[in-house]
Design an enzyme around this catalytic site. Structure first.
Site, PDB file in Angstrom:
ATOM      1  N   TYR A  91       0.834  -1.210   0.000  1.00 53.40           N
ATOM      2  CA  TYR A  91       0.000   0.000   0.000  1.00 53.40           C
ATOM      3  C   TYR A  91       0.872   1.264   0.000  1.00 53.40           C
ATOM      4  O   TYR A  91       0.639   2.213  -0.754  1.00 53.40           O
ATOM      5  CB  TYR A  91      -0.876  -0.088   1.247  1.00 53.40           C
ATOM      6  CG  TYR A  91      -1.879   1.002   1.482  1.00 53.40           C
ATOM      7  CD1 TYR A  91      -3.071   1.042   0.775  1.00 53.40           C
ATOM      8  CD2 TYR A  91      -1.660   1.960   2.472  1.00 53.40           C
ATOM      9  CE1 TYR A  91      -4.013   2.022   1.038  1.00 53.40           C
ATOM     10  CE2 TYR A  91      -2.594   2.936   2.744  1.00 53.40           C
ATOM     11  CZ  TYR A  91      -3.769   2.971   2.029  1.00 53.40           C
ATOM     12  OH  TYR A  91      -4.695   3.943   2.297  1.00 53.40           O
TER      13      TYR A  91
ATOM     14  N   LYS B 128       1.033   4.178  -2.751  1.00 56.53           N
ATOM     15  CA  LYS B 128       0.607   5.528  -2.371  1.00 56.53           C
ATOM     16  C   LYS B 128       1.683   6.573  -2.620  1.00 56.53           C
ATOM     17  O   LYS B 128       1.374   7.681  -3.057  1.00 56.53           O
ATOM     18  CB  LYS B 128       0.177   5.539  -0.900  1.00 56.53           C
ATOM     19  CG  LYS B 128      -1.144   4.798  -0.637  1.00 56.53           C
ATOM     20  CD  LYS B 128      -2.275   5.337  -1.489  1.00 56.53           C
ATOM     21  CE  LYS B 128      -3.655   5.036  -0.934  1.00 56.53           C
ATOM     22  NZ  LYS B 128      -4.716   5.469  -1.866  1.00 56.53           N
TER      23      LYS B 128
END
Ligand code: NAI
Length: 302
Positions: free
Chosen positions: A164, A168
């Site tokens: 993640y 991001k």
């Protein structure tokens, strides 16, 4: 000063719940025609539901204009179709909020490459798919406002979220080149790092904190960043009524003497090379090499 989105067409991905739903409702309240995209999956990205349709009904009941789209941001052809439909119905696309997201949290030791790939695919490739699908339209219109959704994990790290976090921070990097390429066409691109009480965070945050973090508190930042007078290339954090900016900075380059340009010489100067003041905020990659050249000239001048 009131900020409206009258005559603007906005796409919000992952708007069937959580933050995306709040953005879609407020954009519609402020006059935008909104495409509510959501494939309606569970938090890990599996399954389908009619979440987007429900938000469209809410918008219509409140007197707004919206259409639903149940496509997945991971499918470029579906995103092209979504954009084509919005253009056919409403004549353009002016605002894109890339918000759809999933989680597959595990320490990197336990993470499979499938966990890695699916998270990068939804967040990073998904945002690229939708952005690519609207990019030419925004260039032709000479108007576009795009928001990428990053996260504190991407900017600063968080145990158990390597997949993640990589996706991001990739989105913040995507913003930094896209804003340069879009500038000539009045396309502004920004990055948001929200913190909010949603299903994504319900079992991660302490209860007292969760209660303070209503997703409506993120809406002011998100909508300002896609408004007509938005800045560009900003990274903004928002949650619980607190708002801040984040920056990618660099310190002043240290020019080593010829004899010191060795591994040992670098090690000997590490404290100076890694000091955190003074800092500058380059507006493009070229400014990094420019700063090195400037420091070099300064040293040569004595
Ligand atoms: P959420 O789980 O309520 O919303 C995400 C939405 O994206 C869901 O409705 C889901 O169905 C949809 N979605 C997932 N995969 C999709 C796909 N392939 N195509 C279309 N839609 C898809 O979570 P939340 O909290 O509202 O998250 C919104 C965004 O904010 C995400 O990008 C998340 O990573 C980011 N974020 C949220 C934080 C928080 O504190 N809630 C913190 C940092 C970032």
């Amino acid at each position: 000063m009131s900020i409206d989105f009258k005559d603007r067409v906005a796409i919000v991905t992952g708007a069937g719940g959580g933050l995306g739903r709040e953005y879609a409702l407020e954009l519609a309240r402020r006059g935008a025609k909104v495409v509510v995209n959501d494939l309606g999956g569970s938090r890990d990205g599996t399954g389908h539901s009619d979440a987007a349709l429900q938000v469209v009904e809410e918008i219509r009941e409140a007197g707004g204009t919206a259409m639903s789209n149940g496509g997945s941001v991971t499918e470029f052809a579906q995103m092209e179709e979504m954009v084509a439909k919005a253009k056919e119905e409403w004549g353009g696309v002016h605002v894109l909020i890339n918000n759809a997201g999933i989680l597959r949290d595990k320490s990197f030791a336990k993470m499979t490459m499938d966990d890695w790939k699916i998270v990068v695919d939804v967040h990073l490739n998904g945002s690229a798919n939708v952005t690519k699908a609207v990019w030419e339209t925004m260039r032709e219109q000479a108007y576009g406002r795009i928001l990428m959704t990053a996260s504190s994990t991407g900017l600063f790290g968080n145990f158990g979220q390597a997949n993640y976090g990589a996706a991001k921070l990739g989105l913040a990097g995507f913003t930094k080149t896209l804003y340069l390429e879009g500038a000539k066409y009045n396309i502004k691109v920004n990055t948001l790092a929200p913190v909010a009480a949603t299903r994504m965070t319900e079992d991660i945050m302490p209860e007292a904190m969760f209660k303070m973090l209503g997703p409506e508190n993120v809406v002011p930042a998100a909508l300002y960043l896609v408004s007509e007078d938005a800045p560009t290339n900003a990274i903004v954090g928002a949650g619980a009524g607190g708002y801040h900016s984040a920056f990618v900075t660099m310190n002043t380059p240290v020019i080593l003497d010829q004899d010191d340009r060795t591994v040992e010489g670098f090690a000997a100067h590490w404290d100076e090379i890694s000091k955190t003041e003074p800092m500058t905020i380059p507006n493009s990659g070229a400014e990094q090499s420019g700063a090195i050249m400037t420091a070099m000239q300064k040293k040569m001048a004595g």
